[in-house]
Design a protein around this motif. Structure first.
Motif, mmCIF file in Angstrom:
data_model
loop_
_atom_site.group_PDB
_atom_site.id
_atom_site.type_symbol
_atom_site.label_atom_id
_atom_site.label_comp_id
_atom_site.label_asym_id
_atom_site.label_seq_id
_atom_site.Cartn_x
_atom_site.Cartn_y
_atom_site.Cartn_z
ATOM 1 N N HIS A 50 0.843 -1.192 0.000
ATOM 2 C CA HIS A 50 0.000 0.000 0.000
ATOM 3 C C HIS A 50 0.881 1.246 0.000
ATOM 4 N N LYS A 152 -3.758 6.810 -3.273
ATOM 5 C CA LYS A 152 -4.260 5.846 -4.258
ATOM 6 C C LYS A 152 -4.283 6.522 -5.612
ATOM 7 N N MET A 211 -12.464 4.581 -4.445
ATOM 8 C CA MET A 211 -11.075 4.988 -4.251
ATOM 9 C C MET A 211 -10.880 5.618 -2.877
ATOM 10 N N ILE A 214 -10.749 3.014 -0.192
ATOM 11 C CA ILE A 214 -9.491 2.265 -0.184
ATOM 12 C C ILE A 214 -8.424 3.022 0.614
ATOM 13 N N THR A 215 -8.270 4.318 0.322
ATOM 14 C CA THR A 215 -7.266 5.098 1.052
ATOM 15 C C THR A 215 -7.627 5.202 2.528
#
Length: 408
Positions: A50, A152, A211, A214-215
């Motif tokens: 990541h 991301k 998105m 996800i971050t």
């Protein structure tokens, strides 16, 4: 009583290809190990796929002190070209100035922020990322430790509305200097930030929100690892103190005995340890707050604060500690049972024979409610009482008689 306020010094002018010197590299490594222990690097390696960085607001320039492998692949830089630098080196001519100011003020206010940000790779290629940033606080002292920034990368097609940010926004000069000379006033700064945030949340949908999630998840994973490491390190330190027979006060027996003769509500905090934990608490302090001695030793005095505590009074204490001076404030504190009480608190440094501050003494006096118009300006006018000064003097005499020479 915490660490210093985050500094906003400019990024070092060191060239990207120049490796940090030994002393700087050690300082960057210690930034992580002192807060989370030596094993934190191994813990964060599990998240290497990541993209994220960890920054230290307490070091000059607020530099990166840890970077993941995915972040390096995304930007094209080597680790030695990133560590020790402020993340602003990723910015370029078309990076939105409003986003930069939004991040800067989030750091100053020690809060989270998120946005779409235009960055540049080492080769100069622009790319957009969903950026999430959040502070990391100590689980024992409550002090600010670091900031974590998660990224991301996303294609421009998912965020076409942010292309308008490439033009100089409202509040900036026109012409060649548009991106370097912002005209920011108290009137237009908030509106600029609100406009940016409103446009971001209103226009995001579908894949864009995915998105963002996800971050946010990556941010949560990194902070979880850091918080767990910090707590484990503090628990181990407390266990070491207990095994050495110092759990009760954290001080030598003769000094604890001298303090026990002072009939006043007060605590002694160790300025040499992170978070300035309590090393001694008097019986009258325990009676006033309702806590047991083993519940306060090793903890920061911040556990007495609550929802109604005035940030102005807290900042005044923090400023006095930063300046190594004394202060007196009227502050709303909370007992163990949650009941509030007004505390006329006097904080004063205690120095060793070299003049360095080794302890802070905080003397508490239970007081009636202040006037309704009590303000930050009025807080600065409070002077210590005879009881305050008497207790501080007795503490300094006790320290002096146990091997320290006090200096004013």
């Amino acid at each position: 009583m915490g660490r210093p306020v985050p500094c906003s010094a400019a990024m070092s002018a060191r060239a990207p290809s120049q490796e940090p010197c030994c002393s700087e590299a050690n300082r960057l490594q210690e930034s992580m190990s002192q807060s989370y222990g030596e094993s934190v690097q191994e813990s964060l390696q599990k998240l290497r796929h990541h993209s994220f960085v960890v920054t230290d607001p307490h070091l000059p320039g607020h530099p990166i002190v840890y970077t993941s492998e995915a972040f390096l692949r995304m930007t094209g830089y080597l680790a030695e070209e990133v560590l020790g630098r402020n993340p602003r080196f990723l910015q370029g001519p078309e990076t939105d100035r409003r986003s930069v100011f939004h991040i800067r003020y989030a750091v100053l206010e020690e809060r989270t922020c998120h946005m779409v940000l235009l960055n540049y790779t080492k080769q100069g290629w622009p790319f957009r990322v969903v950026f999430h940033m959040a502070p990391v606080f100590s689980q024992t002292s409550g002090e600010l430790l670091h900031f974590v920034g998660a990224h991301k990368p996303v294609p421009d097609s998912l965020f076409p509305q942010f292309r308008l940010f490439e033009r100089p926004p409202l509040g900036f000069l026109k012409g060649p200097s548009a991106l370097s000379k912002p005209i920011i006033t108290a009137d237009n700064f908030n509106s600029l930030c609100q406009l940016s945030a409103a446009g971001f949340t209103h226009q995001c949908s579908g894949q864009q929100k995915k998105m963002m999630k996800i971050t946010s998840a990556v941010l949560g994973l990194v902070i979880h690892e850091l918080v767990v490491s910090n707590k484990m390190m503090n628990d181990e330190a407390l266990q070491d103190r207990r095994s050495n027979g110092k759990a009760e006060s954290g001080l030598c027996f003769s000094l604890s005995l001298a303090f026990s003769r002072i009939q006043q509500s007060f605590v002694i905090c160790n300025s040499k340890l992170p978070g300035m934990p309590i090393a001694y608490a008097s019986d009258m302090f325990l009676q006033l707050t309702g806590y047991e001695r083993n519940e306060v030793i090793g903890c920061s005095c911040r556990f007495l604060q609550g929802q109604g505590t005035d940030p102005c009074a807290v900042n005044q204490i923090r400023d006095a500690i930063r300046d190594e001076s004394m202060c007196t404030v009227r502050i709303l504190n909370y007992r163990k049972d949650g009941s509030p009480f007004w505390n006329l608190l006097h904080v004063s440094p205690v120095r060793d024979h070299t003049g360095k501050v080794v302890y802070y003494v905080g003397v508490q006096i239970y007081t009636a409610l202040p006037p309704e118009d009590e303000s930050c300006q009025a807080q600065r006018k409070i002077i210590p009482s005879i009881s305050h000064l008497g207790a501080v003097g007795a503490v300094k005499v006790a320290v002096r008689s146990n091997g320290f020479r006090q200096t004013s």
